[in-house]
Scaffold this motif. Structure first.
Motif, short mmCIF file in Angstrom:
data_model
loop_
_atom_site.label_atom_id
_atom_site.label_comp_id
_atom_site.label_asym_id
_atom_site.label_seq_id
_atom_site.Cartn_x
_atom_site.Cartn_y
_atom_site.Cartn_z
N GLU A 37 0.81 -1.21 0.00
CA GLU A 37 0.00 0.00 0.00
C GLU A 37 0.85 1.27 0.00
O GLU A 37 0.30 2.37 0.04
N ARG A 63 -3.82 9.09 -2.78
CA ARG A 63 -4.51 9.09 -1.48
C ARG A 63 -5.51 10.24 -1.39
O ARG A 63 -6.53 10.12 -0.73
N ILE A 68 -11.29 7.28 2.26
CA ILE A 68 -10.88 6.24 3.20
C ILE A 68 -11.91 6.18 4.31
O ILE A 68 -12.22 7.19 4.94
#
Length: 98
Positions: A37, A63, A68
């Motif tokens: 990751e 990201r 998330i």
């Protein structure tokens, strides 16, 4: 021999510089690397590991685009040591106004 014009010189960063860019603990970064990751580090010498700056920057851009999920809060009533007891609605102290 390959000339500098034929290959791009890629900038690398050491751990201190990485920690300035990515505010995660070393153990978290290591675990994320192991799971695939996070960009993998590589060794320049037996005592010096570095990360490719372009890969780290690409990871940051990725990201930012991925949402998330937050991890769920732990159920403190299930703790084996010092569990938090759940109060019933009926057991709450009532304020008597007299």
């Amino acid at each position: 021999m390959i000339g500098i014009n034929e290959t791009a010189v890629r900038r690398t960063i050491r751990r201190k510089q990485l920690r300035e860019i990515i505010p995660l603990a070393d153990s978290t970064i290591y675990e994320m690397e192991q799971r695939g990751e996070f960009p993998r580090r590589f060794a320049l010498t037996p005592r010096c590991v570095v990360w490719d700056l372009a890969e780290v920057e690409m990871w940051l851009k990725l990201r930012r685009t991925i949402s998330i999920r937050r991890s769920p809060h732990p159920d403190v009533t299930l703790r084996k040591t010092s569990p938090v007891k759940v109060r019933d609605q009926d057991q709450r102290p009532s304020s008597s106004g007299a």
